[in-house]
Scaffold this active site. Structure first.
Site, PDB file in Angstrom:
ATOM      1  N   ASP A   8       5.806  -4.296   7.367  1.00  0.00           N
ATOM      2  CA  ASP A   8       6.152  -4.157   6.692  1.00  0.00           C
ATOM      3  C   ASP A   8       7.500  -3.739   6.216  1.00  0.00           C
ATOM      4  O   ASP A   8       8.003  -4.870   6.849  1.00  0.00           O
ATOM      5  CB  ASP A   8       6.463  -1.831   7.331  1.00  0.00           C
ATOM      6  CG  ASP A   8       6.812  -1.000   6.081  1.00  0.00           C
ATOM      7  OD1 ASP A   8       6.454  -1.199   5.023  1.00  0.00           O
ATOM      8  OD2 ASP A   8       8.307  -0.266   6.872  1.00  0.00           O
ATOM      9  N   ASP A  10      10.335  -2.054   3.943  1.00  0.00           N
ATOM     10  CA  ASP A  10      11.058  -1.063   3.938  1.00  0.00           C
ATOM     11  C   ASP A  10      11.305  -0.999   5.447  1.00  0.00           C
ATOM     12  O   ASP A  10      11.244  -0.212   6.280  1.00  0.00           O
ATOM     13  CB  ASP A  10      10.675   0.018   3.453  1.00  0.00           C
ATOM     14  CG  ASP A  10      10.793   0.275   1.189  1.00  0.00           C
ATOM     15  OD1 ASP A  10      11.589  -1.047   0.903  1.00  0.00           O
ATOM     16  OD2 ASP A  10      10.092   1.483   0.752  1.00  0.00           O
ATOM     17  N   GLY A  45       7.557   5.305   5.009  1.00  0.00           N
ATOM     18  CA  GLY A  45       6.649   4.964   4.989  1.00  0.00           C
ATOM     19  C   GLY A  45       4.703   5.673   4.065  1.00  0.00           C
ATOM     20  O   GLY A  45       3.955   5.457   4.005  1.00  0.00           O
TER      21      GLY A  45
HETATM   22  P1  B16 Z   1       7.826   2.738  -4.066  1.00  0.00           P
HETATM   23  P2  B16 Z   1       6.774   0.089   3.491  1.00  0.00           P
HETATM   24  C1  B16 Z   1       7.582   2.489   1.485  1.00  0.00           C
HETATM   25  O1  B16 Z   1       7.446   1.795   2.113  1.00  0.00           O
HETATM   26  C2  B16 Z   1       8.327   3.617   1.627  1.00  0.00           C
HETATM   27  O2  B16 Z   1       8.920   3.359   3.071  1.00  0.00           O
HETATM   28  C3  B16 Z   1       8.304   5.081   1.589  1.00  0.00           C
HETATM   29  O3  B16 Z   1       9.467   5.983   2.027  1.00  0.00           O
HETATM   30  C4  B16 Z   1       8.161   5.422   0.043  1.00  0.00           C
HETATM   31  O4  B16 Z   1       8.533   6.307  -0.283  1.00  0.00           O
HETATM   32  C5  B16 Z   1       6.834   3.757  -0.070  1.00  0.00           C
HETATM   33  O5  B16 Z   1       6.403   2.878  -0.119  1.00  0.00           O
HETATM   34  C6  B16 Z   1       6.353   3.735  -2.194  1.00  0.00           C
HETATM   35  O6  B16 Z   1       7.240   3.055  -2.706  1.00  0.00           O
HETATM   36  O7  B16 Z   1       8.480   4.134  -4.688  1.00  0.00           O
HETATM   37  O8  B16 Z   1       8.744   1.842  -4.198  1.00  0.00           O
HETATM   38  O9  B16 Z   1       6.322   3.135  -5.071  1.00  0.00           O
HETATM   39  O10 B16 Z   1       7.395   1.024   4.219  1.00  0.00           O
HETATM   40  O11 B16 Z   1       5.745   0.885   3.242  1.00  0.00           O
HETATM   41  O12 B16 Z   1       7.435  -0.751   2.893  1.00  0.00           O
HETATM   42 MG    MG Z   2       8.450   1.177   5.506  1.00  0.00          MG
END
Ligand code: B16
Ligand code: MG
Length: 214
Positions: A8, A10, A45
């Site tokens: 993952d 973030d 996530g």
């Molecule tokens: P974006 P991951 C996720 O990333 C984040 O944890 C989540 O908080 C966020 O809303 C989502 O990506 C969408 O991100 O707005 O930049 O498209 O944890 O799957 O790496």
């Molecule tokens: Mg994450």
């Protein structure tokens, strides 16, 4: 036998959760309500639009689709401003060393993030070179806890799901990995990531031996 690792982004590779939080908080404050770090746990996530739904539920507000898209875009513009200033110094401790060790030991590496901004982050932090496959929010239609992002990761690595392990910091991501039939290492707190096969605080001093310990 484990042959590949899916990360993952973030909260595992970089701490962008803090930038998501700042941008969502800014939006909540502009709409007239408070948004705490505890509230933010629910967004980790989770896709951008689902995150907005949760935020509006906390603020007890509802809007039509068009307004919601504008609000999500506003938040994203702030978020992109924050992450455009990122560099290698924001890679979480031990991550680069762990990725190098995986490469040296012949493991394949994929990214499994639902963020549509994943590529900017990998480029700014100079990490793109480590990944044999990059699955981001532009390649999936279903966000975690749906297993799509991890199943696509295994597919692009030419591996079976059971040959992959996932590193995740979010409850939704742990569930997604389980549904993909993959072992999962939680990155963060044991209390929150109860359903992971193993939980580590971070990658500092973590070696590839943990894969064998799973
Ligand atoms: P974006 P991951 C996720 O990333 C984040 O944890 C989540 O908080 C966020 O809303 C989502 O990506 C969408 O991100 O707005 O930049 O498209 O944890 O799957 O790496
Ligand atoms: Mg994450």
């Amino acid at each position: 036998m484990i042959k590949g690792c899916i990360f993952d982004l973030d909260g595992v590779v970089v701490d962008t959760a803090k930038y998501h939080y700042l941008a969502w908080k800014r939006l909540a404050n502009e709409l007239g309500f408070e948004f705490t770090e505890k509230d933010n746990e629910r967004l980790k996530g989770v896709s951008r639009m689902k995150s907005l739904e949760i935020l509006l539920e906390i603020g007890n507000l509802s809007f039509d689709e068009e307004t919601k898209l504008k609000l999500a875009e506003k938040k994203n513009n702030w978020y992109v401003q924050y992450i455009s200033k990122m560099d290698e110094s924001e890679i979480l401790p031990g991550v680069k060393e762990f990725l190098s060790q995986l490469k040296e030991n012949g493991y394949k590496i994929a990214l499994g993030s639902v963020s549509k901004n994943a590529m900017i982050i990998l480029e700014n932090t100079n990490l793109k070179q480590y990944f044999d496959a990059i699955i981001d929010g532009n390649k999936v239609t279903k966000a975690k806890p749906d297993p799509e992002v991890f199943l696509k990761g295994a597919e692009e690595l030419n591996l079976k799901p059971e040959e992959c392990i996932v590193f995740e910091d979010a409850i939704a991501g742990i569930e997604a990995a389980r549904r993909a039939n993959m072992k999962v290492v939680g990155v963060g707190s044991k209390e929150i990531l109860k359903d992971a096969d193993m939980v580590i605080e971070g990658f500092k001093n973590v070696s590839v031996d943990i894969i064998k310990a799973l």
